[in-house]
Design an enzyme around this catalytic site. Structure first.
Site, PDB file in Angstrom:
ATOM      1  N   HIS A   1      14.841  12.601  -7.564  1.00  0.00           N
ATOM      2  CA  HIS A   1      15.990  13.127  -6.834  1.00  0.00           C
ATOM      3  C   HIS A   1      16.963  13.722  -7.852  1.00  0.00           C
ATOM      4  O   HIS A   1      17.195  13.144  -8.920  1.00  0.00           O
ATOM      5  CB  HIS A   1      16.728  12.018  -6.080  1.00  0.00           C
ATOM      6  CG  HIS A   1      15.978  11.473  -4.908  1.00  0.00           C
ATOM      7  ND1 HIS A   1      14.809  12.015  -4.417  1.00  0.00           N
ATOM      8  CD2 HIS A   1      16.261  10.400  -4.113  1.00  0.00           C
ATOM      9  CE1 HIS A   1      14.400  11.308  -3.371  1.00  0.00           C
ATOM     10  NE2 HIS A   1      15.257  10.321  -3.172  1.00  0.00           N
TER      11      HIS A   1
ATOM     12  N   THR B   1       0.822  -1.219   0.000  1.00  0.00           N
ATOM     13  CA  THR B   1       0.000   0.000   0.000  1.00  0.00           C
ATOM     14  C   THR B   1       0.854   1.265   0.000  1.00  0.00           C
ATOM     15  O   THR B   1       0.321   2.359  -0.120  1.00  0.00           O
ATOM     16  CB  THR B   1      -0.897   0.030   1.259  1.00  0.00           C
ATOM     17  OG1 THR B   1      -0.045  -0.152   2.393  1.00  0.00           O
ATOM     18  CG2 THR B   1      -1.957  -1.047   1.224  1.00  0.00           C
ATOM     19  N   GLY B   2       2.156   1.111   0.154  1.00  0.00           N
ATOM     20  CA  GLY B   2       3.034   2.285   0.260  1.00  0.00           C
ATOM     21  C   GLY B   2       3.454   2.819  -1.098  1.00  0.00           C
ATOM     22  O   GLY B   2       3.144   2.221  -2.143  1.00  0.00           O
TER      23      GLY B   2
ATOM     24  N   ARG C   1      17.121  17.353   1.672  1.00  0.00           N
ATOM     25  CA  ARG C   1      15.713  17.165   1.302  1.00  0.00           C
ATOM     26  C   ARG C   1      15.200  18.497   0.778  1.00  0.00           C
ATOM     27  O   ARG C   1      15.383  19.530   1.431  1.00  0.00           O
ATOM     28  CB  ARG C   1      14.914  16.751   2.543  1.00  0.00           C
ATOM     29  CG  ARG C   1      13.488  16.357   2.248  1.00  0.00           C
ATOM     30  CD  ARG C   1      13.361  15.034   1.547  1.00  0.00           C
ATOM     31  NE  ARG C   1      13.807  13.916   2.372  1.00  0.00           N
ATOM     32  CZ  ARG C   1      13.991  12.681   1.909  1.00  0.00           C
ATOM     33  NH1 ARG C   1      13.793  12.394   0.634  1.00  0.00           N
ATOM     34  NH2 ARG C   1      14.400  11.726   2.713  1.00  0.00           N
TER      35      ARG C   1
ATOM     36  N   LYS D   1      25.481   6.256   3.553  1.00  0.00           N
ATOM     37  CA  LYS D   1      25.012   5.159   2.685  1.00  0.00           C
ATOM     38  C   LYS D   1      25.617   5.325   1.290  1.00  0.00           C
ATOM     39  O   LYS D   1      26.021   4.354   0.650  1.00  0.00           O
ATOM     40  CB  LYS D   1      23.488   5.187   2.558  1.00  0.00           C
ATOM     41  CG  LYS D   1      22.726   4.626   3.742  1.00  0.00           C
ATOM     42  CD  LYS D   1      21.221   4.796   3.468  1.00  0.00           C
ATOM     43  CE  LYS D   1      20.414   4.768   4.746  1.00  0.00           C
ATOM     44  NZ  LYS D   1      19.025   5.246   4.524  1.00  0.00           N
TER      45      LYS D   1
ATOM     46  N   ASN E   1      12.983   8.626  -8.148  1.00  0.00           N
ATOM     47  CA  ASN E   1      13.485   7.896  -6.980  1.00  0.00           C
ATOM     48  C   ASN E   1      12.609   6.715  -6.594  1.00  0.00           C
ATOM     49  O   ASN E   1      13.077   5.735  -6.007  1.00  0.00           O
ATOM     50  CB  ASN E   1      13.612   8.839  -5.778  1.00  0.00           C
ATOM     51  CG  ASN E   1      12.328   9.588  -5.484  1.00  0.00           C
ATOM     52  OD1 ASN E   1      11.826  10.327  -6.339  1.00  0.00           O
ATOM     53  ND2 ASN E   1      11.776   9.408  -4.302  1.00  0.00           N
TER      54      ASN E   1
ATOM     55  N   CYS F   1      18.255   4.899  -3.009  1.00  0.00           N
ATOM     56  CA  CYS F   1      17.837   5.562  -4.259  1.00  0.00           C
ATOM     57  C   CYS F   1      18.907   6.510  -4.811  1.00  0.00           C
ATOM     58  O   CYS F   1      19.183   6.525  -6.016  1.00  0.00           O
ATOM     59  CB  CYS F   1      16.532   6.323  -4.029  1.00  0.00           C
ATOM     60  SG  CYS F   1      16.499   7.252  -2.491  1.00  0.00           S
TER      61      CYS F   1
ATOM     62  N   SER G   1       8.934  12.274  -1.693  1.00  0.00           N
ATOM     63  CA  SER G   1       8.370  10.932  -1.888  1.00  0.00           C
ATOM     64  C   SER G   1       9.318   9.845  -1.387  1.00  0.00           C
ATOM     65  O   SER G   1       8.877   8.750  -1.044  1.00  0.00           O
ATOM     66  CB  SER G   1       8.021  10.691  -3.358  1.00  0.00           C
ATOM     67  OG  SER G   1       9.173  10.871  -4.152  1.00  0.00           O
ATOM     68  N   GLY G   2      10.606  10.170  -1.314  1.00  0.00           N
ATOM     69  CA  GLY G   2      11.578   9.221  -0.771  1.00  0.00           C
ATOM     70  C   GLY G   2      11.302   8.871   0.677  1.00  0.00           C
ATOM     71  O   GLY G   2      11.743   7.830   1.176  1.00  0.00           O
TER      72      GLY G   2
END
Ligand code: A2P
Length: 358
Positions: free
Chosen positions: A264, A14-15, A257, A236, A337, A133, A163-164
């Site tokens: 992105h 659902t995400g 952000r 990361k 992304n 991403c 949205s990330g």
């Protein structure tokens, strides 16, 4: 074991990412014999479409993976930490979009355009990790340059959309933007001080997801701060680039952000061992898999997020030689992304897996 079609579970269906995973499976005609859509108990009773049919969303439980061949996970690190090993134990091959397993030495971390052969090592844990991403799009763009001239050092700054962070963040930015746009009564005859009052970071818009307001703001924090004062998102990019592309590359990153919904953007500076001219870089990138070059400054052609949305390819433009060093290049790299940065990359891994390794 090779099959004509596979039972696929989407965890976090659902995400934002999970839903896109389902659409990508559909669009690329991945051989699915049965789709199982999993989310939290809150979503029980909902249905989602797959290939024109409604499917119920089931609550994720420890017995969700019996008989499932492939599990695409995107429901957060703690969910993967608990359920990916259970799925793997049940014979389900997990492709995990969270950061949880990425740096474990016996879990392959894969960008199909960069290190597809690493997928072969999935057998140890039955888990393959999908990179961050921001790392994915950067490495899709840098792989051809590394092959041609050996990248020694990368300096990257990211401009990452909300949205990330997930659907809650998209909603938070929309709600804040609406409120600010309607409450700030300013026109160009007014003094700037009146605008400043409306923009104060501490004014009373509700913030839930981010530490400060994201509407009309840039936040130089993605994920938590680590002991070295870098954020985890920044590290990361450092760790994952070394694991995927080359352990000897030096990387430094600043992750920001920004108030965009999708896509992105990244300013990427590379220093290479062998000189690559801007023209050579454009030619190399034009031929590279998963890359589309948009670079015609005279006609104001360059990548923007609106062009990247829904696009499988990573867009690269503003390709220039770094005039401050002998062998340097600057690039502007933009990608969807949710798609290449998450869902598409995971499905591409699944495609190689069934093609070459099952
Ligand atoms: P749900 O919609 O039931 O909360 P996003 O990153 O877009 O916010 O999506 C997160 C995804 O992870 C959603 O599908 C969400 O399901 C799922 N999720 C969150 N918590 C759990 C949980 N405890 N068990 C299973 N799925 C979860």
């Amino acid at each position: 074991m090779k099959k004509d079609a596979y039972k696929v579970a989407v965890v976090g269906a659902t995400g934002a990412v999970g839903n896109t995973m389902t659409r990508v499976l559909e669009k690329r005609d991945f051989p699915v014999s049965e789709i199982v859509l999993l989310a939290s108990g809150r979503s029980t009773g909902r249905t989602l479409k797959f290939k024109g049919k409604d499917y119920p969303v089931h609550e994720l439980t420890e017995s969700s993976f019996k008989g499932i061949d492939i599990g695409l996970f995107s429901a957060g690190g703690s969910i993967s930490a608990k359920f990916a090993p259970i799925a793997a134990q049940d014979g389900c091959i997990v492709i995990d979009n969270t950061a949880h397993f990425r740096m474990e030495p016996d879990v392959p971390l894969v960008v199909p355009e960069v290190n597809p052969d690493a997928i072969a090592r999935y057998t140890t844990r039955n888990i393959i990790a999908n990179p961050n991403c921001s790392t994915i799009q950067m490495l899709v763009a840098l792989k051809p340059l590394h092959d041609a001239g050996k990248i020694l050092r990368i300096v990257v700054s990211t401009y990452q959309s909300v949205s990330g962070t997930g659907k809650d963040a998209i909603e938070e930015m929309l709600v804040q933007s609406r409120e600010m746009a309607s409450s700030i009564q300013w026109n160009k005859e007014d003094g700037l001080d009146k605008l400043w009052q409306g923009l104060s970071p501490f004014r009373t818009v509700k913030t839930n997801v981010y530490p400060y307001r994201i509407a009309f703001e840039c936040l130089p924090q993605i994920d938590i701060f680590l002991e070295n004062d870098y954020t985890k998102e920044e590290m990361k990019m450092v760790w994952e680039t070394k694991k995927i592309l080359d352990p000897s590359i030096r990387v430094t990153a600043t992750a920001v952000r920004v108030p965009t919904f999708f896509g992105h953007s990244e300013s990427v500076n590379v220093e290479t061992e062998k000189k690559i001219t801007a023209q050579q870089a454009k030619e190399l990138l034009s031929k590279a898999p998963g890359v589309k070059v948009l670079d015609d400054p005279a006609n104001k052609v360059y990548p923007v997020t609106a062009l990247a949305g829904g696009e499988d390819d990573t867009l690269v433009g503003r390709i220039r030689e770094d005039e401050s060093i002998p062998n340097g290049l600057n690039l502007w790299v933009v990608s969807d992304n949710i798609l290449k940065g998450a869902a598409l990359n995971a499905v591409q891994i699944a495609e190689i897996l069934i093609d070459k390794y099952l």
